[in-house]
Design a protein around this motif. Structure first.
Motif, PDB file in Angstrom:
ATOM      1  N   VAL A   1      -7.459  -7.420  -2.644  1.00 54.16           N
ATOM      2  CA  VAL A   1      -6.441  -8.460  -2.602  1.00 54.16           C
ATOM      3  C   VAL A   1      -5.576  -8.251  -1.359  1.00 54.16           C
ATOM      4  O   VAL A   1      -5.321  -7.126  -0.956  1.00 54.16           O
ATOM      5  CB  VAL A   1      -5.571  -8.429  -3.878  1.00 54.16           C
ATOM      6  CG1 VAL A   1      -4.802  -7.125  -3.995  1.00 54.16           C
ATOM      7  CG2 VAL A   1      -4.620  -9.613  -3.914  1.00 54.16           C
ATOM      8  N   GLN A   2      -5.180  -9.329  -0.753  1.00 54.89           N
ATOM      9  CA  GLN A   2      -4.248  -9.276   0.381  1.00 54.89           C
ATOM     10  C   GLN A   2      -2.916  -9.846  -0.056  1.00 54.89           C
ATOM     11  O   GLN A   2      -2.870 -10.853  -0.775  1.00 54.89           O
ATOM     12  CB  GLN A   2      -4.822 -10.057   1.564  1.00 54.89           C
ATOM     13  CG  GLN A   2      -6.064  -9.401   2.154  1.00 54.89           C
ATOM     14  CD  GLN A   2      -6.594 -10.137   3.363  1.00 54.89           C
ATOM     15  OE1 GLN A   2      -6.575 -11.360   3.414  1.00 54.89           O
ATOM     16  NE2 GLN A   2      -7.060  -9.393   4.356  1.00 54.89           N
ATOM     17  N   LEU A   3      -1.848  -9.217   0.395  1.00 56.90           N
ATOM     18  CA  LEU A   3      -0.502  -9.569  -0.033  1.00 56.90           C
ATOM     19  C   LEU A   3       0.356  -9.960   1.164  1.00 56.90           C
ATOM     20  O   LEU A   3       0.342  -9.269   2.193  1.00 56.90           O
ATOM     21  CB  LEU A   3       0.148  -8.384  -0.747  1.00 56.90           C
ATOM     22  CG  LEU A   3      -0.634  -7.797  -1.929  1.00 56.90           C
ATOM     23  CD1 LEU A   3       0.029  -6.516  -2.414  1.00 56.90           C
ATOM     24  CD2 LEU A   3      -0.762  -8.800  -3.047  1.00 56.90           C
ATOM     25  N   VAL A   4       1.104 -11.045   1.010  1.00 56.43           N
ATOM     26  CA  VAL A   4       1.989 -11.506   2.081  1.00 56.43           C
ATOM     27  C   VAL A   4       3.363 -11.783   1.494  1.00 56.43           C
ATOM     28  O   VAL A   4       3.513 -12.688   0.651  1.00 56.43           O
ATOM     29  CB  VAL A   4       1.446 -12.774   2.763  1.00 56.43           C
ATOM     30  CG1 VAL A   4       2.421 -13.229   3.854  1.00 56.43           C
ATOM     31  CG2 VAL A   4       0.066 -12.513   3.351  1.00 56.43           C
TER      32      VAL A   4
ATOM     33  N   THR B   1      -5.326  -9.914 -13.141  1.00 54.70           N
ATOM     34  CA  THR B   1      -5.749  -8.559 -13.511  1.00 54.70           C
ATOM     35  C   THR B   1      -4.986  -7.476 -12.748  1.00 54.70           C
ATOM     36  O   THR B   1      -5.306  -6.301 -12.861  1.00 54.70           O
ATOM     37  CB  THR B   1      -7.250  -8.355 -13.261  1.00 54.70           C
ATOM     38  OG1 THR B   1      -7.505  -8.455 -11.847  1.00 54.70           O
ATOM     39  CG2 THR B   1      -8.086  -9.384 -13.998  1.00 54.70           C
ATOM     40  N   TYR B   2      -3.989  -7.887 -11.987  1.00 54.67           N
ATOM     41  CA  TYR B   2      -3.234  -6.935 -11.179  1.00 54.67           C
ATOM     42  C   TYR B   2      -1.829  -6.723 -11.715  1.00 54.67           C
ATOM     43  O   TYR B   2      -1.098  -7.689 -11.973  1.00 54.67           O
ATOM     44  CB  TYR B   2      -3.134  -7.418  -9.735  1.00 54.67           C
ATOM     45  CG  TYR B   2      -4.416  -7.267  -8.952  1.00 54.67           C
ATOM     46  CD1 TYR B   2      -5.391  -8.248  -9.010  1.00 54.67           C
ATOM     47  CD2 TYR B   2      -4.656  -6.140  -8.185  1.00 54.67           C
ATOM     48  CE1 TYR B   2      -6.584  -8.106  -8.313  1.00 54.67           C
ATOM     49  CE2 TYR B   2      -5.837  -5.988  -7.478  1.00 54.67           C
ATOM     50  CZ  TYR B   2      -6.786  -6.979  -7.546  1.00 54.67           C
ATOM     51  OH  TYR B   2      -7.967  -6.827  -6.848  1.00 54.67           O
ATOM     52  N   ALA B   3      -1.441  -5.470 -11.857  1.00 61.05           N
ATOM     53  CA  ALA B   3      -0.039  -5.112 -12.048  1.00 61.05           C
ATOM     54  C   ALA B   3       0.609  -5.065 -10.668  1.00 61.05           C
ATOM     55  O   ALA B   3      -0.041  -4.701  -9.687  1.00 61.05           O
ATOM     56  CB  ALA B   3       0.086  -3.761 -12.738  1.00 61.05           C
ATOM     57  N   MET B   4       1.880  -5.448 -10.613  1.00 60.62           N
ATOM     58  CA  MET B   4       2.550  -5.586  -9.323  1.00 60.62           C
ATOM     59  C   MET B   4       3.839  -4.770  -9.280  1.00 60.62           C
ATOM     60  O   MET B   4       4.471  -4.518 -10.317  1.00 60.62           O
ATOM     61  CB  MET B   4       2.893  -7.055  -9.071  1.00 60.62           C
ATOM     62  CG  MET B   4       1.710  -8.002  -9.116  1.00 60.62           C
ATOM     63  SD  MET B   4       0.518  -7.701  -7.802  1.00 60.62           S
ATOM     64  CE  MET B   4       1.496  -8.138  -6.350  1.00 60.62           C
ATOM     65  N   GLY B   5       4.222  -4.430  -8.073  1.00 60.48           N
ATOM     66  CA  GLY B   5       5.475  -3.708  -7.897  1.00 60.48           C
ATOM     67  C   GLY B   5       6.167  -4.097  -6.612  1.00 60.48           C
ATOM     68  O   GLY B   5       5.529  -4.625  -5.686  1.00 60.48           O
ATOM     69  N   TRP B   6       7.458  -3.881  -6.575  1.00 56.36           N
ATOM     70  CA  TRP B   6       8.249  -4.027  -5.353  1.00 56.36           C
ATOM     71  C   TRP B   6       8.831  -2.659  -5.002  1.00 56.36           C
ATOM     72  O   TRP B   6       9.358  -1.949  -5.877  1.00 56.36           O
ATOM     73  CB  TRP B   6       9.389  -5.027  -5.545  1.00 56.36           C
ATOM     74  CG  TRP B   6       8.966  -6.456  -5.535  1.00 56.36           C
ATOM     75  CD1 TRP B   6       8.719  -7.256  -6.626  1.00 56.36           C
ATOM     76  CD2 TRP B   6       8.742  -7.282  -4.391  1.00 56.36           C
ATOM     77  NE1 TRP B   6       8.363  -8.508  -6.216  1.00 56.36           N
ATOM     78  CE2 TRP B   6       8.370  -8.563  -4.856  1.00 56.36           C
ATOM     79  CE3 TRP B   6       8.832  -7.076  -3.005  1.00 56.36           C
ATOM     80  CZ2 TRP B   6       8.075  -9.623  -3.992  1.00 56.36           C
ATOM     81  CZ3 TRP B   6       8.544  -8.129  -2.155  1.00 56.36           C
ATOM     82  CH2 TRP B   6       8.172  -9.374  -2.646  1.00 56.36           C
ATOM     83  N   PHE B   7       8.744  -2.329  -3.735  1.00 57.11           N
ATOM     84  CA  PHE B   7       9.311  -1.095  -3.207  1.00 57.11           C
ATOM     85  C   PHE B   7      10.161  -1.461  -1.995  1.00 57.11           C
ATOM     86  O   PHE B   7      10.060  -2.569  -1.458  1.00 57.11           O
ATOM     87  CB  PHE B   7       8.201  -0.117  -2.799  1.00 57.11           C
ATOM     88  CG  PHE B   7       7.408   0.398  -3.959  1.00 57.11           C
ATOM     89  CD1 PHE B   7       6.421  -0.377  -4.559  1.00 57.11           C
ATOM     90  CD2 PHE B   7       7.643   1.669  -4.471  1.00 57.11           C
ATOM     91  CE1 PHE B   7       5.697   0.107  -5.645  1.00 57.11           C
ATOM     92  CE2 PHE B   7       6.916   2.156  -5.550  1.00 57.11           C
ATOM     93  CZ  PHE B   7       5.948   1.369  -6.139  1.00 57.11           C
TER      94      PHE B   7
ATOM     95  N   CYS C   1       5.720  -5.538  -1.358  1.00 54.97           N
ATOM     96  CA  CYS C   1       5.089  -5.702  -2.663  1.00 54.97           C
ATOM     97  C   CYS C   1       3.774  -4.925  -2.660  1.00 54.97           C
ATOM     98  O   CYS C   1       3.181  -4.670  -1.602  1.00 54.97           O
ATOM     99  CB  CYS C   1       4.863  -7.172  -3.019  1.00 54.97           C
ATOM    100  SG  CYS C   1       3.602  -8.014  -2.072  1.00 54.97           S
ATOM    101  N   ALA C   2       3.358  -4.549  -3.856  1.00 55.26           N
ATOM    102  CA  ALA C   2       2.162  -3.740  -4.018  1.00 55.26           C
ATOM    103  C   ALA C   2       1.413  -4.194  -5.255  1.00 55.26           C
ATOM    104  O   ALA C   2       2.012  -4.718  -6.200  1.00 55.26           O
ATOM    105  CB  ALA C   2       2.542  -2.261  -4.134  1.00 55.26           C
TER     106      ALA C   2
ATOM    107  N   GLY D   1       1.616  -5.162   0.952  1.00 61.62           N
ATOM    108  CA  GLY D   1       1.921  -6.173   1.943  1.00 61.62           C
ATOM    109  C   GLY D   1       2.528  -5.537   3.176  1.00 61.62           C
ATOM    110  O   GLY D   1       2.726  -4.316   3.243  1.00 61.62           O
ATOM    111  N   GLN D   2       2.867  -6.394   4.144  1.00 65.94           N
ATOM    112  CA  GLN D   2       3.370  -5.895   5.422  1.00 65.94           C
ATOM    113  C   GLN D   2       4.888  -5.674   5.404  1.00 65.94           C
ATOM    114  O   GLN D   2       5.433  -5.057   6.300  1.00 65.94           O
ATOM    115  CB  GLN D   2       3.014  -6.868   6.547  1.00 65.94           C
ATOM    116  CG  GLN D   2       3.934  -8.080   6.697  1.00 65.94           C
ATOM    117  CD  GLN D   2       3.828  -9.081   5.561  1.00 65.94           C
ATOM    118  OE1 GLN D   2       2.905  -9.030   4.747  1.00 65.94           O
ATOM    119  NE2 GLN D   2       4.773 -10.009   5.494  1.00 65.94           N
TER     120      GLN D   2
END
Length: 126
Positions: free
Chosen positions: A2-5, A31-37, A96-97, A117-118
């Motif tokens: 997956v690519q994240l923007v 199907t993805y768990a997500m996080g913010w850092f 994001c991850a 993401g970037q």
């Protein structure tokens, strides 16, 4: 894979609000768990918020609980971070991850995520 923007960062005064978005590619976002850092100047990357694949479980670092809200829209392949009552110490690059998950839980360690993401800059001014 997956690519994240990420998007939605910017300059805001203390006490203001921003909403960050993270758009994911692919057809299996549910199907993805997500996080913010985030990573502030001269600091290590730190956990901010996490959400389970179905969006029914969330977790926050103590300093943002009650001010930030993470949400996930599987139909739009997007995860959001609504940030209210922003403080100077929230200034950072926000990332994001994502990680493929079938357990239904959230994850708070950066090493638990495979995709990143970037980043988007959030600057809070006085």
């Amino acid at each position: 894979q997956v690519q994240l923007v990420e998007s939605g960062g910017g300059l805001v005064q203390a006490g203001g609000s921003l909403r960050l978005s993270c758009a994911a590619s692919g057809r299996t976002f549910s199907t993805y768990a997500m996080g913010w850092f985030r990573q502030g100047p001269g600091k290590d990357r730190e956990f901010v918020a996490a959400i389970s694949r179905n969006g029914d479980r969330t977790y926050y670092r103590a300093s943002v609980k009650g001010r930030f809200t993470i949400s996930k829209d599987n139909a739009k392949n997007t995860v959001y971070l609504q940030m209210n009552s922003l403080k100077l110490e929230d200034t950072a690059v926000y990332y994001c991850a994502a990680r493929r998950d079938y357990s239904g839980f959230y994850f708070i360690g950066p090493s638990e995520y495979a995709y990143w993401g970037q980043g988007t800059q959030v600057t809070v001014s006085s």
